[in-house]
Scaffold this motif. Sequence first.
Motif, PDB file in Angstrom:
ATOM      1  N   GLN A   1       0.822  -1.200   0.000  1.00  0.00           N
ATOM      2  CA  GLN A   1       0.000   0.000   0.000  1.00  0.00           C
ATOM      3  C   GLN A   1       0.862   1.258   0.000  1.00  0.00           C
ATOM      4  OE1 GLN A   1      -3.472  -0.328  -0.373  1.00  0.00           O
ATOM      5  NE2 GLN A   1      -2.575  -2.327  -0.808  1.00  0.00           N
ATOM      6  N   SER A   2       0.221   2.390  -0.113  1.00  0.00           N
ATOM      7  CA  SER A   2       0.902   3.683  -0.112  1.00  0.00           C
ATOM      8  C   SER A   2       1.441   4.000   1.285  1.00  0.00           C
ATOM      9  CB  SER A   2      -0.066   4.778  -0.567  1.00  0.00           C
ATOM     10  OG  SER A   2      -0.519   4.489  -1.871  1.00  0.00           O
ATOM     11  N   PRO A   3       2.436   4.877   1.381  1.00  0.00           N
ATOM     12  CA  PRO A   3       3.185   5.093   2.627  1.00  0.00           C
ATOM     13  C   PRO A   3       2.549   6.045   3.639  1.00  0.00           C
ATOM     14  CG  PRO A   3       4.122   6.425   0.891  1.00  0.00           C
ATOM     15  CD  PRO A   3       3.021   5.614   0.254  1.00  0.00           C
TER      16      PRO A   3
ATOM     17  N   ALA B   1       6.731  15.822  -3.277  1.00  0.00           N
ATOM     18  CA  ALA B   1       8.121  15.648  -3.708  1.00  0.00           C
ATOM     19  C   ALA B   1       8.437  14.206  -4.098  1.00  0.00           C
ATOM     20  CB  ALA B   1       9.073  16.113  -2.608  1.00  0.00           C
ATOM     21  N   ILE B   2       7.693  13.230  -3.565  1.00  0.00           N
ATOM     22  CA  ILE B   2       7.945  11.841  -3.961  1.00  0.00           C
ATOM     23  C   ILE B   2       7.019  11.403  -5.092  1.00  0.00           C
ATOM     24  CG2 ILE B   2       8.926  11.178  -1.749  1.00  0.00           C
ATOM     25  CD1 ILE B   2       6.285   9.573  -1.267  1.00  0.00           C
ATOM     26  N   GLY B   3       6.186  12.346  -5.576  1.00  0.00           N
ATOM     27  CA  GLY B   3       5.398  12.076  -6.763  1.00  0.00           C
ATOM     28  C   GLY B   3       3.897  11.993  -6.603  1.00  0.00           C
ATOM     29  N   PHE B   4       3.395  12.081  -5.372  1.00  0.00           N
ATOM     30  CA  PHE B   4       1.939  12.041  -5.211  1.00  0.00           C
ATOM     31  C   PHE B   4       1.335  13.351  -5.707  1.00  0.00           C
ATOM     32  CE2 PHE B   4       3.049   8.488  -2.583  1.00  0.00           C
ATOM     33  CZ  PHE B   4       2.024   7.603  -2.825  1.00  0.00           C
ATOM     34  N   ARG B   5       0.168  13.265  -6.312  1.00  0.00           N
ATOM     35  CA  ARG B   5      -0.501  14.427  -6.919  1.00  0.00           C
ATOM     36  C   ARG B   5      -1.280  15.186  -5.852  1.00  0.00           C
ATOM     37  NH1 ARG B   5      -4.126  12.497 -11.484  1.00  0.00           N
ATOM     38  NH2 ARG B   5      -4.670  14.673 -11.297  1.00  0.00           N
TER      39      ARG B   5
ATOM     40  N   ALA C   1      10.948   6.689   2.194  1.00  0.00           N
ATOM     41  CA  ALA C   1      12.166   6.020   1.727  1.00  0.00           C
ATOM     42  C   ALA C   1      11.964   4.511   1.677  1.00  0.00           C
ATOM     43  CB  ALA C   1      13.342   6.387   2.628  1.00  0.00           C
ATOM     44  N   ALA C   2      11.296   3.957   2.683  1.00  0.00           N
ATOM     45  CA  ALA C   2      11.014   2.514   2.707  1.00  0.00           C
ATOM     46  C   ALA C   2      10.108   2.126   1.540  1.00  0.00           C
ATOM     47  CB  ALA C   2      10.375   2.124   4.035  1.00  0.00           C
ATOM     48  N   TRP C   3       9.152   2.985   1.250  1.00  0.00           N
ATOM     49  CA  TRP C   3       8.225   2.747   0.136  1.00  0.00           C
ATOM     50  C   TRP C   3       8.990   2.733  -1.187  1.00  0.00           C
ATOM     51  CZ3 TRP C   3       6.290   6.295  -3.646  1.00  0.00           C
ATOM     52  CH2 TRP C   3       5.150   5.870  -4.344  1.00  0.00           C
ATOM     53  N   LYS C   4       9.858   3.736  -1.359  1.00  0.00           N
ATOM     54  CA  LYS C   4      10.676   3.809  -2.574  1.00  0.00           C
ATOM     55  C   LYS C   4      11.616   2.593  -2.656  1.00  0.00           C
ATOM     56  CE  LYS C   4       9.961   7.923  -4.593  1.00  0.00           C
ATOM     57  NZ  LYS C   4       9.668   8.113  -5.995  1.00  0.00           N
ATOM     58  N   ALA C   5      12.248   2.226  -1.531  1.00  0.00           N
ATOM     59  CA  ALA C   5      13.180   1.093  -1.511  1.00  0.00           C
ATOM     60  C   ALA C   5      12.482  -0.220  -1.851  1.00  0.00           C
ATOM     61  CB  ALA C   5      13.856   0.999  -0.142  1.00  0.00           C
TER      62      ALA C   5
ATOM     63  N   GLY D   1      10.434  -0.527  -4.093  1.00  0.00           N
ATOM     64  CA  GLY D   1      10.165  -0.503  -5.533  1.00  0.00           C
ATOM     65  C   GLY D   1       8.744  -0.081  -5.871  1.00  0.00           C
ATOM     66  N   ARG D   2       8.105   0.601  -4.947  1.00  0.00           N
ATOM     67  CA  ARG D   2       6.728   1.037  -5.182  1.00  0.00           C
ATOM     68  C   ARG D   2       6.707   2.256  -6.091  1.00  0.00           C
ATOM     69  NH1 ARG D   2       5.180  -3.554  -3.842  1.00  0.00           N
ATOM     70  NH2 ARG D   2       5.053  -4.029  -1.643  1.00  0.00           N
ATOM     71  N   ASP D   3       5.727   2.304  -6.954  1.00  0.00           N
ATOM     72  CA  ASP D   3       5.572   3.478  -7.811  1.00  0.00           C
ATOM     73  C   ASP D   3       4.111   3.732  -8.131  1.00  0.00           C
ATOM     74  OD1 ASP D   3       5.034   1.447  -9.584  1.00  0.00           O
ATOM     75  OD2 ASP D   3       6.616   1.956 -10.990  1.00  0.00           O
ATOM     76  N   GLU D   4       3.217   3.136  -7.350  1.00  0.00           N
ATOM     77  CA  GLU D   4       1.784   3.323  -7.574  1.00  0.00           C
ATOM     78  C   GLU D   4       1.369   4.681  -7.016  1.00  0.00           C
ATOM     79  OE1 GLU D   4       2.654  -0.987  -6.493  1.00  0.00           O
ATOM     80  OE2 GLU D   4       2.996   0.922  -5.531  1.00  0.00           O
ATOM     81  N   LEU D   5       1.326   5.658  -7.894  1.00  0.00           N
ATOM     82  CA  LEU D   5       0.970   7.022  -7.501  1.00  0.00           C
ATOM     83  C   LEU D   5      -0.434   7.335  -7.944  1.00  0.00           C
ATOM     84  CD1 LEU D   5       4.311   8.667  -8.636  1.00  0.00           C
ATOM     85  CD2 LEU D   5       3.599   8.235  -6.275  1.00  0.00           C
TER      86      LEU D   5
END
Length: 167
Positions: free
Chosen positions: A33-35, A119-123, A156-160, A162-166
């Motif tokens: 899920q999202s962070p 900044a991490i890409g969420f709209r 950072a944990a979310w990015k690590a 490999g999540r990219d579901e924005l």
Amino acid sequence: MAKANTPVMTTAVDEQFMRLAIAKALEGVRAGQSPYGAAVARDGQLLSCEHNVVLATLDVAAHAEIHAMRSAAARLGTVDLAGCVVYSTSEPCAMCFGACHWAHVDRIVYGATLADSAAIGFRELVIPNESMRSLGGGRMELVGGVLREECLAIFAAWKAAGRDELY
């Protein structure tokens, strides 16, 4: 009343509930899920603690704060959350802030900012909670920056992972 973007002195209770929200957000990240995580408490008692379930439910409104407030309302048997504090790992978006406003939440305590989420890409609609409170004539207390670095570590944990579901 502390301004949301200034450093604040927090209580042990604020940090305790924020740490629960952080742990729940990390649980959500491990579940794909999202962070984001949120807890709702009243009179020092935990009512609910949830993570974002947007991706699991395909419900764009299933943000952590909404999910936690729904659970708290069900537990209390009322939509009136007066006397409650919402602890959120990130400054609530406009939808979540609106729900807090309409539920009569007394305080919102958060870690990361809307700008951090953007900044991490969420709209994000980067409309600070301070602005929405002022425009809406609200009186809820806003306390920002609580355990901010720990909240940013969730991103950072979310990015690590490999999540990219924005969204």
